[in-house]
Design a protein around this motif. Structure first.
Motif, short mmCIF file in Angstrom:
data_model
loop_
_atom_site.label_atom_id
_atom_site.label_comp_id
_atom_site.label_asym_id
_atom_site.label_seq_id
_atom_site.Cartn_x
_atom_site.Cartn_y
_atom_site.Cartn_z
N GLN A 5 -1.14 -28.34 14.56
CA GLN A 5 -2.81 -28.70 14.57
C GLN A 5 -2.85 -27.16 15.33
OE1 GLN A 5 -5.26 -30.33 13.40
NE2 GLN A 5 -3.53 -31.89 13.41
N SER A 6 -2.31 -26.83 15.98
CA SER A 6 -2.30 -24.86 15.95
C SER A 6 -2.81 -24.20 14.56
CB SER A 6 -1.48 -24.17 16.84
OG SER A 6 -0.07 -24.34 16.35
N PRO A 7 -3.12 -22.95 14.52
CA PRO A 7 -3.43 -22.22 13.73
C PRO A 7 -2.18 -20.93 13.68
CG PRO A 7 -5.21 -21.18 15.23
CD PRO A 7 -4.13 -22.94 15.77
N ILE A 8 -1.57 -20.77 12.89
CA ILE A 8 -0.58 -19.58 12.16
C ILE A 8 -1.06 -18.91 11.67
CG2 ILE A 8 0.33 -21.03 9.75
CD1 ILE A 8 3.44 -20.04 11.58
N ILE A 9 -1.99 -18.96 10.83
CA ILE A 9 -3.31 -17.76 10.26
C ILE A 9 -4.38 -18.37 10.35
CG2 ILE A 9 -3.73 -16.52 8.19
CD1 ILE A 9 -1.14 -17.27 7.07
N SER A 10 -5.24 -17.13 11.56
CA SER A 10 -6.27 -16.79 11.67
C SER A 10 -7.37 -15.80 11.10
CB SER A 10 -6.28 -17.24 13.21
OG SER A 10 -7.97 -17.43 13.64
N ILE A 11 -8.26 -16.24 10.19
CA ILE A 11 -8.91 -15.20 9.55
C ILE A 11 -10.52 -15.14 10.15
CG2 ILE A 11 -9.91 -14.37 7.21
CD1 ILE A 11 -7.17 -16.25 6.96
N ARG A 12 -10.80 -14.59 10.31
CA ARG A 12 -12.23 -13.98 11.15
C ARG A 12 -13.17 -13.17 10.46
NH1 ARG A 12 -11.19 -18.28 11.77
NH2 ARG A 12 -10.53 -19.30 13.88
N GLY A 13 -14.04 -13.14 9.74
CA GLY A 13 -15.59 -12.67 9.08
C GLY A 13 -14.12 -11.65 7.75
N LEU A 14 -13.99 -11.69 7.59
CA LEU A 14 -12.99 -11.01 6.52
C LEU A 14 -13.48 -10.96 5.34
CD1 LEU A 14 -10.14 -9.92 6.24
CD2 LEU A 14 -9.49 -11.81 4.54
N THR A 15 -14.03 -9.80 4.83
CA THR A 15 -14.61 -9.08 3.66
C THR A 15 -13.82 -8.07 3.45
OG1 THR A 15 -16.27 -6.86 4.52
CG2 THR A 15 -16.85 -9.52 5.27
N LYS A 16 -14.21 -7.80 1.94
CA LYS A 16 -13.33 -7.49 1.35
C LYS A 16 -14.24 -6.67 0.18
CE LYS A 16 -10.47 -4.04 -0.72
NZ LYS A 16 -10.05 -2.88 -0.24
N THR A 17 -14.41 -4.76 -0.27
CA THR A 17 -15.29 -4.33 -1.30
C THR A 17 -14.76 -3.43 -1.73
OG1 THR A 17 -17.54 -4.81 -0.11
CG2 THR A 17 -17.79 -3.41 -1.74
N TYR A 18 -13.87 -3.69 -3.01
CA TYR A 18 -13.24 -2.66 -3.58
C TYR A 18 -14.07 -1.62 -4.10
CZ TYR A 18 -9.76 -6.38 -4.48
OH TYR A 18 -8.81 -7.39 -4.66
N GLU A 19 -13.43 -0.64 -4.30
CA GLU A 19 -13.87 1.08 -4.15
C GLU A 19 -14.88 0.83 -5.34
OE1 GLU A 19 -11.03 4.05 -5.51
OE2 GLU A 19 -10.30 3.78 -3.37
N GLY A 20 -14.68 0.04 -6.56
CA GLY A 20 -15.99 -0.36 -7.45
C GLY A 20 -17.02 -0.55 -7.07
N GLY A 21 -17.23 -1.11 -6.01
CA GLY A 21 -18.31 -1.85 -5.13
C GLY A 21 -18.19 -3.43 -5.96
N HIS A 22 -17.24 -3.88 -6.15
CA HIS A 22 -17.31 -5.27 -6.43
C HIS A 22 -16.92 -5.79 -4.79
CE1 HIS A 22 -16.45 -9.05 -7.24
NE2 HIS A 22 -15.22 -9.47 -7.37
N GLN A 23 -17.66 -7.27 -4.18
CA GLN A 23 -17.27 -7.37 -3.04
C GLN A 23 -16.48 -9.11 -3.51
OE1 GLN A 23 -21.08 -8.22 -0.40
NE2 GLN A 23 -19.49 -8.59 1.74
N ALA A 24 -15.52 -8.66 -3.59
CA ALA A 24 -14.83 -9.74 -3.59
C ALA A 24 -14.73 -10.74 -2.68
CB ALA A 24 -13.04 -9.41 -3.64
N LEU A 25 -14.83 -10.46 -0.93
CA LEU A 25 -14.35 -11.18 -0.20
C LEU A 25 -16.09 -11.29 0.45
CD1 LEU A 25 -10.87 -11.53 0.96
CD2 LEU A 25 -12.14 -12.96 -0.23
N LYS A 26 -16.69 -12.51 1.27
CA LYS A 26 -18.23 -12.54 1.28
C LYS A 26 -17.83 -12.78 3.21
CE LYS A 26 -21.04 -11.23 -2.92
NZ LYS A 26 -21.05 -12.41 -3.85
N GLY A 27 -16.98 -12.41 3.90
CA GLY A 27 -16.99 -13.01 5.10
C GLY A 27 -16.33 -14.86 5.24
#
Lengths: 314, 253
Positions: A5-27
């Motif tokens: 049950q304990s998380p091995i990977i924990s992701i919080r509020g992850l966003t990624k906007t590429y240089e061209g402006g494309h927002q691939a991950l929105k939180g």
């Protein structure tokens, strides 16, 4: 069970906007449990590859945090990366590499001491024994995929990412691959795979997450997902065709086939009453003769299509 | 530091070198022999000694530098360009290593190969002309420094290039002219005043001059200046690579 049950990977509020402006991950917020098999489903361009590339260090996050085993992927990248093995989507292998050499290279690159015996075992697990001394470019697509898996496993990672592992892979290799995934899981490896084949997720995953347009729409145990989002259908074949659903049956969610010979009733499996008895009684009263009855449960695929469709409509 | 990773990259690169050993060694050796036949024996016999050094011997340091520079650049640039081209660079970028390990592995291997080639050329040259090396330690120092700096420079080109044309561009358009105009085959004293001054802007001149001094104790510029220049060049290259990795330049989005 507590350990799983304990998380091995924990992701919080992850966003990624590429240089061209494309927002691939929105939180993205996501906890991946130790030892589970997690399938990330989503259409092409949903952000699946960006998500795992970020965790593996190939893409820099724009904002948010990712920790692996408690270590931050940016600050403590040496700690996080040595725990992770990645099998990329593309069949990327050096043109002149010999199978065994390239696997040994991967092991060293991730900081593990040379161990030819261990590398041979990994090759053998992937049925690559007789291809050990082959040049990778001369191998078939399926064999190349195996070599990539061997490379990813060469440093004995605790977490394995498989990006679209069965794209363009034949049935035999697919089965081999699932056997291997099972074996790895038994040894405690956490496995995250991305796919847009639903059967894949349905077959081996413990939990399924659906990503669309850079957002995690839902994540749950496969069974829960099926039952909470799954709908059942009762299909009734009629003895005689009817032009329209009778007035007396209007309160049911019914659909009449074009030829007027089949009525489909959709009901929620979670509801207290399925309404089947009432429907059948009402049909009897309306004078509809039944030829055959069938029920079907929606697959992950239907669930997935529905989710993505609703998301797009939003 | 991830020593195993440095070892892995180095061994992998040297393995690639071994596979192409014949062409990597044969081509500089053949071209050196040709230079000696043409410039050393045929034309050189009609050219008077420069600063008391016979022309055949005089060109040896320049010839070695010519090969070292082109080989270092092509080895190192190809070493990193190829994984970028095939996509296998993903593995290096996702490995628990920093730019230090990457440099030590890739540039170390490229520099080693250049050093081997330099030594072979030196041995080949000794069959044609009499070579007395006045300062062997300094000679080795210049040799090693040149191999490392220009392998670093090649590495930068490999990172920068996104197609094969760019990969060839700098060596062809910049390095070859600089080496030829940097006093490989002549002393800049032979040039008109203006050209002597212009030559001083050529960084390769300082390398060749210093290297030649270690052989014959004759040089176009002072040895100290040569040492400073090569150090400056190396530090500049290191800073450039550091900046490229820091910003993820074309490697990490």
């Amino acid at each position: 069970m507590t350990e799983t049950q304990s998380p091995i990977i924990s992701i919080r509020g992850l966003t990624k906007t590429y240089e061209g402006g494309h927002q691939a991950l929105k939180g993205i917020d996501l906890d991946i449990r130790k030892g589970e098999i997690l399938a990330l489903l989503g259409p092409n361009g949903a952000g699946k590859t960006t998500l795992i590339s970020t965790i593996c260090g190939l893409v820099r996050p724009t904002s948010g945090t990712v920790t692996v085993d408690g270590f931050d992927i940016t600050k403590d990248y040496r700690e996080t990366r040595k725990r992770i093995g990645l099998v990329p989507q593309e069949l990327t292998l050096g043109a002149f590499d010999v199978v065994v050499d390239t696997v040994r290279f991967s092991r060293g690159l991730f900081g593990m001491r040379a161990d030819h015996k261990r590398v041979d075992e990994i090759l053998s697990d992937l049925s690559l024994d007789d291809k050990k001394d082959s040049i990778v470019t001369r191998l078939s697509g399926g064999m190349k995929r195996r070599v990539l898996i061997a490379k990813a496993l060469a440093h004995e990672p605790r977490i394995l990412f498989l990006d679209e592992p069965t794209a363009g892979v034949d049935v035999e290799l697919r089965k081999d691959m699932w056997r291997l995934v099972e074996k790895l899981r038994e040894s405690g490896v956490t496995i995250i795979l991305t796919t847009h084949y639903i059967e894949e997720a349905e077959e081996i995953a413990d939990r399924v997450g659906v990503i669309s347009d850079g957002r995690l729409l839902v994540i749950d145990e496969k069974e829960n997902l099926m039952s909470s989002l799954g709908k059942k259908q009762l299909i009734v074949d009629l003895r005689t065709t009817i032009p329209a659903v009778p007035e007396s049956l209007a309160s049911f969610d019914l659909e009449l086939s074009d030829d007027g010979a089949r009525i489909t009733y959709t009901f929620d499996t979670q509801g207290e009453r399925t309404g089947i008895t009432a429907l059948l009684q009402a049909m009897n009263e309306a004078g509809l003769g039944l030829k055959d009855l069938n029920t079907s449960q929606s697959s992950l695929e239907d669930i997935f299509v529905n989710l993505v469709k609703t998301d797009n409509e939003r | 530091m991830n020593v195993e990773a440095v070892k892995a990259i180095y061994i992998n690169e040297m393995r690639r070198t071994r596979k192409t050993l014949m062409q990597s060694v044969a081509s500089p050796v053949i071209s050196t022999v040709l230079y000696f036949v043409v410039f050393g024996s045929a034309i050189g016999s009609r050219i008077e000694a420069i600063d008391g050094v016979s022309y055949g011997s005089f060109i040896v340091p320049g010839l070695i530098m010519l090969s070292l520079l082109t080989q270092s650049i092509s080895n190192a640039s190809f070493g990193i360009f190829f994984p970028k081209f095939t996509g296998t660079v993903y593995e290096v970028m996702s490995a628990p290593i920093s730019f230090v390990e990457v440099i030590l592995g890739y540039v170390g291997a490229a520099a080693t190969k250049s050093l081997i080639i330099g030594t072979i050329i030196l041995i080949t040259a000794s069959f044609f002309v009499e070579l007395n090396i006045a300062h062997p330690v300094w000679m080795l120092f210049f040799l090693v420094m040149t191999c490392i700096s220009f392998s670093l420079f090649g590495f930068i080109i490999g990172l920068w290039a996104d197609n094969f044309e760019k990969l060839q561009l700098i060596p062809l358009l910049v390095i070859t002219p600089l080496v030829f105009l940097g006093g490989s085959f002549y002393s800049i004293d032979m040039l008109p005043d203006v050209w002597q001054k212009i030559s001083l802007l050529n960084p390769v001149l300082y390398l060749i001059s210093g290297f030649r001094w270690s052989f014959f104790e004759v040089s176009d510029v002072s040895v100290t200046v040569s040492l400073v220049m090569i150090s400056v060049f190396m530090i500049a290259c290191l800073l450039a690579v550091y900046a490229m990795f820091k910003t993820g330049y074309k490697l990490r989005q």
